[in-house]
Design a protein around this motif. Structure first.
Motif, PDB file in Angstrom:
ATOM      1  N   PRO A 146      -2.365  -1.879   1.894  1.00 17.63           N
ATOM      2  CA  PRO A 146      -3.328  -2.991   2.006  1.00 17.63           C
ATOM      3  C   PRO A 146      -4.626  -2.772   1.220  1.00 17.63           C
ATOM      4  O   PRO A 146      -5.169  -3.703   0.659  1.00 17.63           O
ATOM      5  CB  PRO A 146      -3.618  -3.053   3.507  1.00 17.63           C
ATOM      6  N   HIS A 147      -5.126  -1.517   1.158  1.00 18.63           N
ATOM      7  CA  HIS A 147      -6.433  -1.340   0.506  1.00 18.63           C
ATOM      8  C   HIS A 147      -6.388  -1.529  -1.009  1.00 18.63           C
ATOM      9  O   HIS A 147      -7.435  -1.543  -1.666  1.00 18.63           O
ATOM     10  CB  HIS A 147      -7.067   0.013   0.877  1.00 18.63           C
ATOM     11  N   VAL A 148      -5.180  -1.713  -1.567  1.00 19.87           N
ATOM     12  CA  VAL A 148      -5.078  -2.022  -2.998  1.00 19.87           C
ATOM     13  C   VAL A 148      -5.825  -3.331  -3.286  1.00 19.87           C
ATOM     14  O   VAL A 148      -6.403  -3.523  -4.353  1.00 19.87           O
ATOM     15  CB  VAL A 148      -3.590  -2.124  -3.419  1.00 19.87           C
ATOM     16  N   ASP A 149      -5.836  -4.219  -2.277  1.00 14.36           N
ATOM     17  CA  ASP A 149      -6.531  -5.506  -2.447  1.00 14.36           C
ATOM     18  C   ASP A 149      -8.007  -5.302  -2.842  1.00 14.36           C
ATOM     19  O   ASP A 149      -8.596  -6.156  -3.487  1.00 14.36           O
ATOM     20  CB  ASP A 149      -6.476  -6.333  -1.136  1.00 14.36           C
ATOM     21  N   GLU A 150      -8.574  -4.156  -2.431  1.00 13.47           N
ATOM     22  CA  GLU A 150     -10.003  -3.911  -2.708  1.00 13.47           C
ATOM     23  C   GLU A 150     -10.321  -3.754  -4.190  1.00 13.47           C
ATOM     24  O   GLU A 150     -11.458  -3.953  -4.605  1.00 13.47           O
ATOM     25  CB  GLU A 150     -10.467  -2.614  -2.006  1.00 13.47           C
ATOM     26  N   VAL A 151      -9.322  -3.342  -4.996  1.00 10.33           N
ATOM     27  CA  VAL A 151      -9.647  -3.094  -6.410  1.00 10.33           C
ATOM     28  C   VAL A 151      -9.527  -4.360  -7.262  1.00 10.33           C
ATOM     29  O   VAL A 151      -9.989  -4.395  -8.396  1.00 10.33           O
ATOM     30  CB  VAL A 151      -8.804  -1.960  -7.057  1.00 10.33           C
ATOM     31  N   ILE A 152      -8.916  -5.425  -6.703  1.00 10.81           N
ATOM     32  CA  ILE A 152      -8.720  -6.644  -7.504  1.00 10.81           C
ATOM     33  C   ILE A 152     -10.074  -7.257  -7.924  1.00 10.81           C
ATOM     34  O   ILE A 152     -10.240  -7.634  -9.086  1.00 10.81           O
ATOM     35  CB  ILE A 152      -7.823  -7.677  -6.781  1.00 10.81           C
TER      36      ILE A 152
END
Ligand code: SF4
Length: 384
Positions: A192-198
């Motif tokens: 889920p924290h991949v969303d933070e780099v978008i």
């Protein structure tokens, strides 16, 4: 300052000793057993430069070098400060960790490389900075599992240029984004924290490019593979990523013919491809690597069927990729020149993606190219 945290008296003694050292010269790096209780130390001495646990010489040295960089001596240092690398002068791979905590049933990497071991963030950033100083224009972040960076060290705080930075993918991306070069993320497991780099991609801090190995879309096959993602959620997330960063290039890899994969499950995968509209895709027919747990699963798919599915998969994706590339015709793209006449846009990683072809340019230059035409893999254009 080495410390002991075995009994309360030892903790008190260590805390007092850190205080004395801070009074004497103000620059203290703490290591040893008490280092694992970072809060206990920071509560009393918030100004210590870095805290590491025991047996972590590399982290101690990187903290020391971060605060007291060793001057490069061209007469005695054989290796230049940016290190020795085998890639062309203008791009470099930046390895941030080794090993993996997952146990995907088709993979034997964890049994060979062990569990995840993250490199200290200060050391990674120092290497990145040296590479940029040495002329590198593009950093390719790699590991077995990039999004897990720092899990093993509980996202420990490290130091870069005297400032605290957490050992975490998002923090790493923010720090790398300050170097003024292209930063490309590979092997990002879809946590889920991949969303933070978008948003960082949308702001132009790092390249709008994400290499996420989804592997399959059928929930049952993903369970057999021991992958956590669910296709529906993945589609939702892809939509959300594109809403934040419309120019994002999504690359992924898939396995077809996994043991037990039925024709229906394969069709589900094709349907997923149609809906996901990924930009770049690699596909492998399942191959039983010696020692992989998946080899014990029933329902091995015959070689011919595997190959047939791979061909159908690539046919479908070929049409999607072509349409995606065609939509770039008429646009002007920033291109990093690999050699005269050949370069890559922000959506193309070296070796695995397509290229942009044009006349002119010198290796390492960043040029604007007007795109005139496209085929299934490459773009063709001219210098602006
Ligand atoms: S496939 Fe990737 S995430 Fe899965 S175990 Fe292997 S290295 Fe880890």
């Amino acid at each position: 300052m080495n410390t002991c945290g075995f009994i309360d008296a030892a903790v008190r003694e260590s805390i007092d000793a850190i205080g004395e050292a801070l009074d004497k010269n103000g620059k203290v790096v703490v290591t040893g057993c008490l280092g694992v209780k970072e809060e206990t130390i920071r509560d009393v001495h918030p100004s210590v430069l870095a805290i590491t646990g025991p047996h972590d010489t590399a982290a101690v040295m990187s903290a020391v070098h971060a605060h007291l960089p060793k001057p490069h001596d061209p007469y005695t240092d054989l290796v230049p400060p940016q290190g020795i690398k085998l890639t062309p002068a203008h791009y470099a791979y930046l390895k941030i960790s080794e090993g993996c905590n997952h146990r995907c049933t088709f993979c034997i990497i964890p049994s060979m490389r062990g569990d995840l071991v993250s490199r200290p963030i200060g050391e990674v950033m120092q290497e990145a900075e040296n590479l940029v100083k040495g002329g590198v224009k593009e950093l390719l972040v790699i590991s077995q599992d990039t999004s897990a960076y720092g899990v093993d060290v509980k996202y420990r705080t490290g130091f870069w240029n005297g400032k605290p930075v957490k050992t975490k993918m998002t923090e790493l991306c923010k720090a790398l984004g300050q170097l003024g070069v292209w930063v490309r993320l590979h092997y990002v497991y879809p946590y889920p924290h991949v969303d933070e780099v978008i948003p960082l991609m949308a702001e132009g801090k790092i390249l709008p490019y994400l290499d996420v190995p989804f592997q399959h879309a059928s929930p049952r096959i993903l369970r057999l593979m021991k992958r956590p993602a669910s296709a529906e959620k993945v589609l939702e997330r892809i939509r959300a990523w594109r809403a934040i960063c419309p120019d994002i290039t999504l690359r992924s890899t898939f396995i077809v013919g996994f043991p037990g994969e039925t024709e229906e499950e394969f069709s589900l995968l094709l349907q997923f491809l149609e809906e996901a509209q990924l930009d770049r895709v690699g596909c492998f027919a399942y191959s039983p690597v010696e020692g992989a747990a998946a080899n014990e699963l029933p329902g091995a798919v015959p070689e011919e069927a595997k190959e047939d599915r791979r061909r159908r998969f690539m046919e479908k994706q070929g049409a999607i990729s072509s349409a995606k590339l065609k939509s770039r015709v008429g646009k002007t793209l920033a291109v990093l020149v690999d050699e005269p006449g050949v370069g890559r846009s922000q959506g193309d990683a070296p070796e695995i993606d397509g290229t942009v072809r044009f006349r002119g340019g010198k290796a390492g230059e960043l040029r604007q190219i007007v795109i005139d035409r496209a085929d299934q893999h490459d773009l063709y254009g001219r210098l602006q």
